[in-house]
Design an enzyme around this catalytic site. Structure first.
Site, PDB file in Angstrom:
ATOM      1  N   SER A 180       5.896   1.216  -0.008  1.00  0.00           N
ATOM      2  CA  SER A 180       6.186   0.520  -1.258  1.00  0.00           C
ATOM      3  C   SER A 180       4.979   0.700  -2.163  1.00  0.00           C
ATOM      4  CB  SER A 180       6.394  -0.969  -0.946  1.00  0.00           C
ATOM      5  OG  SER A 180       6.299  -1.764  -2.097  1.00  0.00           O
ATOM      6  N   TYR A 210       3.501  -8.775   3.411  1.00  0.00           N
ATOM      7  CA  TYR A 210       4.270  -7.605   2.981  1.00  0.00           C
ATOM      8  C   TYR A 210       3.329  -6.468   2.590  1.00  0.00           C
ATOM      9  CZ  TYR A 210       7.725  -4.789   0.500  1.00  0.00           C
ATOM     10  OH  TYR A 210       8.549  -3.762   0.076  1.00  0.00           O
TER      11      TYR A 210
END
Length: 185
Positions: free
Chosen positions: A46, A57
């Site tokens: 990401s 995350y």
């Protein structure tokens, strides 16, 4: 925050985002190395994997980037016919805001659930995100060019500060500077 996120959350996020990728490359790359044909692994990270911060995350997505960089170097030497890329997309129009539905029961005891405000922010960004088809186009264009890193150029329009953020972080690391902290009012 890093300290407020429960260990169940950390284990779930790292299990899906990092260990899922690690188990995949350990299962497939040895087989690919034995074959005498060009093959390609794509690890999904990401933009959170290239910028500072991001809690559990971000940590998990950084780990995927570093794993991919390590494999890129190892495979170039040991098995040049096995290619590797790390896909770092920004916001893609998916159902990411409903991710809790897939949380296994064993990671639910001490879950740190996103607030309604956070979910609303996700929904807004997802609605403005690129289509799955466009995200796939970006990925396959990068694969045609045999890129290790795929996505940051295409998705930086969603995160205009990306280039300066990455450069500033690298400069801080190389010069051993502390990051600038946001000012509080």
């Amino acid at each position: 925050s890093v300290l407020e996120t429960s260990m169940d959350d950390w284990n779930w996020v790292m299990g899906v985002n990092f260990y899922g990728v690690l188990y995949g490359v350990r299962a497939f790359i040895p087989r690919m190395m034995k074959q005498d044909s060009v093959s390609h692994i794509v690890n999904v990270s990401s933009l959170a994997g290239v910028i500072a911060g991001g809690g559990s995350y971000g940590v998990s997505k950084h780990a995927v980037v570093v794993l991919s960089e390590s494999l890129y170097r190892e495979l170039a030497h040991d098995a040049p016919h096995v290619k590797i890329s790390v896909y770092c997309p920004g916001w893609v129009s998916t159902e990411f805001d409903t991710i809790e539905r897939s949380r296994p029961e064993r990671f639910s005891t001490n879950a740190t659930l996103p607030t309604d405000k956070i979910r609303a922010g996700w929904r807004e960004k997802l609605a403005a995100g690129v289509s799955i088809e466009e995200a796939a186009r970006v990925l396959f264009e990068g694969l045609k060019s045999d890129k290790l890193y795929i996505g940051p150029q295409a998705f930086q329009v969603q995160l205009p500060e990306l280039v300066n953020s990455v450069r500033k972080r690298a400069d801080n690391i190389l010069n051993e500077y502390n990051p600038e902290l946001p000012t509080t009012s």
